[in-house]
Design a protein around this motif. Structure first.
Motif, PDB file in Angstrom:
ATOM      1  N   ARG A  69      16.363   4.724  31.172  1.00 20.68           N
ATOM      2  CA  ARG A  69      17.655   5.407  31.044  1.00 20.68           C
ATOM      3  C   ARG A  69      17.949   5.860  29.618  1.00 20.68           C
ATOM      4  NH1 ARG A  69      18.880   1.021  34.214  1.00 20.68           N
ATOM      5  NH2 ARG A  69      20.430   0.157  32.812  1.00 20.68           N
TER       6      ARG A  69
ATOM      7  N   GLY B  69      24.096   5.893  34.689  1.00 23.27           N
ATOM      8  CA  GLY B  69      24.424   4.853  33.727  1.00 23.27           C
ATOM      9  C   GLY B  69      23.918   3.468  34.109  1.00 23.27           C
ATOM     10  N   ASP B  70      23.913   3.167  35.410  1.00 20.56           N
ATOM     11  CA  ASP B  70      23.426   1.849  35.845  1.00 20.56           C
ATOM     12  C   ASP B  70      22.126   1.972  36.640  1.00 20.56           C
ATOM     13  OD1 ASP B  70      24.238   2.823  38.299  1.00 20.56           O
ATOM     14  OD2 ASP B  70      25.673   1.232  38.709  1.00 20.56           O
ATOM     15  N   GLY B  71      21.395   3.051  36.398  1.00 21.59           N
ATOM     16  CA  GLY B  71      20.111   3.232  37.087  1.00 21.59           C
ATOM     17  C   GLY B  71      20.247   3.482  38.577  1.00 21.59           C
TER      18      GLY B  71
ATOM     19  N   ALA C  25      22.126   2.198  40.731  1.00 23.64           N
ATOM     20  CA  ALA C  25      22.257   0.975  41.531  1.00 23.64           C
ATOM     21  C   ALA C  25      23.165   1.179  42.740  1.00 23.64           C
ATOM     22  CB  ALA C  25      22.799  -0.161  40.663  1.00 23.64           C
ATOM     23  N   ALA C  26      24.125   2.082  42.642  1.00 19.51           N
ATOM     24  CA  ALA C  26      25.064   2.322  43.741  1.00 19.51           C
ATOM     25  C   ALA C  26      24.389   2.959  44.959  1.00 19.51           C
ATOM     26  CB  ALA C  26      26.218   3.207  43.274  1.00 19.51           C
TER      27      ALA C  26
END
Length: 166
Positions: A120, A159-161, A163-164
Motif C-alpha cells: 500500500r 487504505g486498509d488493503g 479489507a472491507a
C-alpha cells in the motif's frame, strides 16, 4: 451459465468476463465463480495476456492469478493480483455496475483506474487523461460524477488493503 439477470451465479461455474469500453469489447476471458450473493460477485481467473504486460509500476505475467470483485450496484471493480511469490497488489477499474447477459458478465470500463501495491506504499490514479478525452463529462455528466466518486471510494478502501471486501 443458465442464470437469468439478477440471479446469483453458481459457485464453481465458469463464466465469461467481458470488459467493454465505449460499446466495444476490450477483452474477454473465462473465470471461475468463487462467490455470488446476488450483488457482489467474486471470480478468479489466470492472467489473460499472451506475455508479460509491464506498466512500469507493476508487471502482469503469465502465471499471475486475478481474484476479481464485481458489484451489480457499485461503480467499480477490484482485482487482487497474485504472482508466484505472493500478492502484487490491486488493480481497480472504475466501471458502471456489472451486468449479466446471455454471454456472461459485462463490465463497462469508464477509463479511470487505480493501482495499489501490496504494501500500500504506492497508490496511483491512472488514465485521468483518457477519462477526460472520452467526452463522458459532456455526454453523461451524471455517470462522470459517479465515476469520480467511485475513484474516491476506491482510494478510501485502499487504505486498509481492501479489507472491507471480505
Amino acid at each position: 451459465m443458465g442464470q437469468g439477470a439478477g440471479e446469483p451465479l453458481v459457485v464453481g461455474d465458469e463464466v465469461l468476463v467481458r470488459l467493454v469500453k465505449q460499446g466495444r469489447e476490450k477483452i474477454s476471458y473465462p473465470a471461475r465463480v468463487l462467490a455470488d450473493d446476488g450483488v457482489h460477485l467474486v471470480v478468479r481467473a489466470p492472467f489473460a495476456g499472451d506475455g508479460p504486460r509491464d506498466f512500469g509500476f507493476v508487471s502482469f505475467d503469465p502465471g499471475d492469478v486475478f481474484t476479481e470483485h464485481y458489484w451489480r450496484d457499485r461503480w467499480y471493480s477490484v482485482k487482487e493480483v497474485g504472482g508466484p511469490t505472493g500478492r502484487k497488489g490491486w488493480y481497480c477499474d472504475v466501471t458502471r455496475p456489472a451486468e449479466w447477459d446471455a454471454a456472461g458478465l459485462v463490465v463497462e470500463d469508464l477509463d479511470l483506474d487505480l493501482w495499489v501495491s501490496a504494501d500500500r506504499a504506492l497508490v496511483l490514479r491512472l488514465d485521468e487523461d483518457e477519462f477526460v478525452a472520452s467526452g463522458i463529462e459532456q455526454r453523461d455528466p451524471t455517470a462522470a460524477a459517479r465515476a469520480r466518486q467511485a475513484l474516491e471510494e476506491l482510494v478510501a478502501l485502499a487504505g486498509d488493503g481492501f479489507a472491507a471486501l471480505g
